[in-house]
Design an enzyme around this catalytic site. Structure first.
Site, PDB file in Angstrom:
ATOM      1  N   GLY A 140      -2.504   4.673   5.844  1.00 18.80           N
ATOM      2  CA  GLY A 140      -3.741   4.912   6.117  1.00 18.80           C
ATOM      3  C   GLY A 140      -4.736   5.876   5.083  1.00 18.80           C
ATOM      4  O   GLY A 140      -4.088   5.912   3.774  1.00 18.80           O
ATOM      5  N   VAL A 186      -2.612   8.525   3.110  1.00 19.74           N
ATOM      6  CA  VAL A 186      -1.856   8.185   2.215  1.00 19.74           C
ATOM      7  C   VAL A 186      -2.281   7.425   0.940  1.00 19.74           C
ATOM      8  O   VAL A 186      -2.014   7.862  -0.338  1.00 19.74           O
ATOM      9  CB  VAL A 186      -0.713   7.092   2.764  1.00 19.74           C
ATOM     10  CG1 VAL A 186       0.312   6.507   1.773  1.00 19.74           C
ATOM     11  CG2 VAL A 186       0.060   7.640   3.758  1.00 19.74           C
ATOM     12  N   HIS A 187      -3.412   6.430   1.047  1.00 21.66           N
ATOM     13  CA  HIS A 187      -3.915   5.802  -0.040  1.00 21.66           C
ATOM     14  C   HIS A 187      -4.834   6.987  -0.792  1.00 21.66           C
ATOM     15  O   HIS A 187      -4.664   6.732  -2.042  1.00 21.66           O
ATOM     16  CB  HIS A 187      -5.002   4.777   0.546  1.00 21.66           C
ATOM     17  CG  HIS A 187      -4.452   3.397   0.969  1.00 21.66           C
ATOM     18  ND1 HIS A 187      -3.802   2.828   0.112  1.00 21.66           N
ATOM     19  CD2 HIS A 187      -4.333   2.926   2.261  1.00 21.66           C
ATOM     20  CE1 HIS A 187      -3.256   1.522   0.710  1.00 21.66           C
ATOM     21  NE2 HIS A 187      -3.791   1.808   2.096  1.00 21.66           N
ATOM     22  N   GLY A 188      -5.151   7.921  -0.090  1.00 20.09           N
ATOM     23  CA  GLY A 188      -6.088   8.887  -0.851  1.00 20.09           C
ATOM     24  C   GLY A 188      -4.845   9.622  -1.869  1.00 20.09           C
ATOM     25  O   GLY A 188      -5.400   9.865  -3.018  1.00 20.09           O
ATOM     26  N   SER A 206      -8.193  -1.053  15.618  1.00 23.63           N
ATOM     27  CA  SER A 206      -8.218  -1.585  14.374  1.00 23.63           C
ATOM     28  C   SER A 206      -7.791  -3.245  14.746  1.00 23.63           C
ATOM     29  O   SER A 206      -7.784  -3.918  13.380  1.00 23.63           O
ATOM     30  CB  SER A 206      -7.386  -0.978  13.462  1.00 23.63           C
ATOM     31  OG  SER A 206      -6.095  -1.127  14.089  1.00 23.63           O
ATOM     32  N   TRP A 208      -8.141  -7.016  15.502  1.00 24.31           N
ATOM     33  CA  TRP A 208      -8.021  -7.053  14.062  1.00 24.31           C
ATOM     34  C   TRP A 208      -9.316  -7.400  13.326  1.00 24.31           C
ATOM     35  O   TRP A 208     -10.304  -7.867  13.787  1.00 24.31           O
ATOM     36  CB  TRP A 208      -7.142  -8.525  13.737  1.00 24.31           C
ATOM     37  CG  TRP A 208      -5.647  -8.528  14.280  1.00 24.31           C
ATOM     38  CD1 TRP A 208      -5.480  -9.208  15.698  1.00 24.31           C
ATOM     39  CD2 TRP A 208      -4.891  -7.946  13.936  1.00 24.31           C
ATOM     40  NE1 TRP A 208      -4.112  -8.889  15.765  1.00 24.31           N
ATOM     41  CE2 TRP A 208      -3.600  -8.385  14.567  1.00 24.31           C
ATOM     42  CE3 TRP A 208      -4.482  -7.077  12.701  1.00 24.31           C
ATOM     43  CZ2 TRP A 208      -2.371  -7.834  14.424  1.00 24.31           C
ATOM     44  CZ3 TRP A 208      -3.051  -6.739  12.366  1.00 24.31           C
ATOM     45  CH2 TRP A 208      -2.120  -6.950  13.409  1.00 24.31           C
ATOM     46  N   GLU A 239      14.319 -21.136 -17.626  1.00 23.72           N
ATOM     47  CA  GLU A 239      14.713 -22.083 -18.784  1.00 23.72           C
ATOM     48  C   GLU A 239      15.633 -23.072 -18.283  1.00 23.72           C
ATOM     49  O   GLU A 239      15.511 -24.453 -18.627  1.00 23.72           O
ATOM     50  CB  GLU A 239      14.820 -21.424 -20.197  1.00 23.72           C
ATOM     51  CG  GLU A 239      13.538 -20.580 -20.544  1.00 23.72           C
ATOM     52  CD  GLU A 239      14.063 -19.218 -20.089  1.00 23.72           C
ATOM     53  OE1 GLU A 239      13.860 -18.302 -21.135  1.00 23.72           O
ATOM     54  OE2 GLU A 239      14.437 -18.820 -19.045  1.00 23.72           O
ATOM     55  N   ARG A 295       4.101  -8.228   1.109  1.00 26.85           N
ATOM     56  CA  ARG A 295       5.053  -7.871   1.565  1.00 26.85           C
ATOM     57  C   ARG A 295       6.468  -8.517   0.939  1.00 26.85           C
ATOM     58  O   ARG A 295       7.321  -7.836   0.620  1.00 26.85           O
ATOM     59  CB  ARG A 295       5.277  -7.562   3.093  1.00 26.85           C
ATOM     60  CG  ARG A 295       4.430  -6.728   3.752  1.00 26.85           C
ATOM     61  CD  ARG A 295       4.604  -6.631   5.291  1.00 26.85           C
ATOM     62  NE  ARG A 295       3.703  -5.754   6.230  1.00 26.85           N
ATOM     63  CZ  ARG A 295       3.812  -5.492   7.236  1.00 26.85           C
ATOM     64  NH1 ARG A 295       4.767  -6.063   7.943  1.00 26.85           N
ATOM     65  NH2 ARG A 295       2.962  -4.810   7.690  1.00 26.85           N
TER      66      ARG A 295
END
Length: 376
Positions: A302, A305-307, A171, A173, A55, A187
């Site tokens: 990977g 970790v996500h699981g 992987s 890309w 503001e 990030r």
């Protein structure tokens, strides 16, 4: 109840507020616009904790033209003195006629205080313009303030059949440059980024913001490594950065020699009790990161970790980048591991889903956490 101009100017305030994401912790990201008769007179955003709020920047840019004008701000103006004076006083002094607020302050100790103060002094105050979008902008601040835990964003880049690598581990890309740039922006807006040990072994990444808007703005780099087996010579242990690297292991699963070798490289080493599988305990990790001042965490690990994060119901917002390819193969690496849902009805379902085209790639983004619950 909102006019076309109201929507337009609050959208602009949101875009301004997004510029502060990743830079304002421990404060929320906020944007503001001063306008009158279809013209923007001044605008601003909160740029860094301890500096003027959005503001104040907008009012200063508008100058004397702010008298009798409208102020659009994504978050209720503060009415208390912290590291900076109350924004409500600056609004009064500028002669603003009407204040349009995206969302009230989520802090139960101050909610409504700024809006009430301005109303009592004769200003027209309206609340809730683009409320959902404004609440999402401050979700990391809100969750940390109310729970002590960081807001967790999960990012996956995969093929149409949900694979992040071929059966040989290749992987690079899968997604295109536009998708990778978008993912890199995640990030920049995060206080910390987290991966598993296997990511370090496979890619030896730096996990930095090489294209950040401001020099030296990197997230804290966090690696889950139960036995502290990460090679101390890995690049992540030798980065010249204002943000530290933290490797988190399980108590009793490593020797003092392992710990000392990592700490000698300048890396911080933390420990958690083991979870039921003997691995790093995710909820303990989040508590430690919250205590360390992390408001937003990006999970880039990977499948395991996500699981683990999904199994613990510890993801708040998901970003899936899809490339128009099918990798196939029984041995190809899936995007998500863990135990998973036992039936479709219990699968993790995204809310407020958005789709964005990035060249021939697609971003599917959605919430796992209902952020309105923070205000209930």
């Amino acid at each position: 109840m909102w006019s076309g101009d109201d929507i337009k100017y609050m959208h602009r305030a949101l875009r301004l507020g997004e510029k502060g994401l990743g830079y304002t912790t421990p404060n929320p990201a906020v944007g503001a616009v001063v306008a009158r008769q279809g013209m923007i007179l001044g605008e601003g955003w909160h740029q860094k904790a301890g500096t003027p709020h959005a503001e104040v920047h907008a009012l200063k840019a508008a100058g004397d033209a702010a008298k009798g004008a409208d102020l659009y701000v994504t978050l209720e103006p503060c009415n208390h003195t912290g590291r900076t004076p109350p924004c409500t006083h600056a609004i009064l002094q500028a002669g603003i006629r009407r204040v349009v607020i995206g969302t009230l302050d989520p802090n139960p100790k101050v909610v409504g205080g700024g809006a009430g103060f301005l109303r009592e002094r004769g200003l027209e105050v309206e609340i809730g313009c683009l409320r959902d979008e404004c609440r999402l902008l401050i979700a990391p601040f809100t969750k940390h303030m109310l729970t002590g835990l960081p807001w967790v964003r999960s990012k996956v880049a995969c093929s149409l059949d949900g694979r992040i690598a071929t059966r040989t581990g290749h992987s690079k890309w899968i997604t295109n440059q536009q998708a990778r740039s978008s993912g890199h922006r995640l990030r920049e807006i995060s206080d910390a980024i987290l991966v598993g040990k296997e990511t370090i072994v496979a890619d030896d990444p730096q996990l930095t913001c090489r294209k950040g808007k401001k020099a030296g703005k990197d997230p804290i780099r966090v690696v889950l490594d139960s036995g502290l087996s990460v090679d101390p010579s890995s690049r992540i242990c030798h980065i010249q950065s204002s943000a530290p690297t933290v490797i988190i292991g399980v108590k009793g699963k490593s020797t003092d020699k392992h710990r000392q070798a990592l700490e000698a490289s300048g890396t911080k080493v933390w420990f958690t009790p083991p979870d039921e599988q003997g691995r790093v305990d995710i909820r303990n990790v989040l508590r430690m990161l919250g205590d360390f001042g992390v408001h937003s965490l990006l999970v880039e690990g990977g499948a395991a970790v996500h699981g683990a994060f999904l199994d613990q119901a510890s993801v708040d917002e998901a970003f899936f980048y899809y490339a128009p390819m099918v990798i196939g193969g029984k041995g190809a690496r899936p995007a998500i591991g863990g135990s998973g849902a036992i039936d479709v009805g219990r699968a993790t379902r995204l809310l407020r889903v958005q789709h964005r085209k990035l060249g021939d790639n697609w971003l599917v983004r959605g919430l796992v956490t209902n952020i309105d619950s923070f205000w209930s």
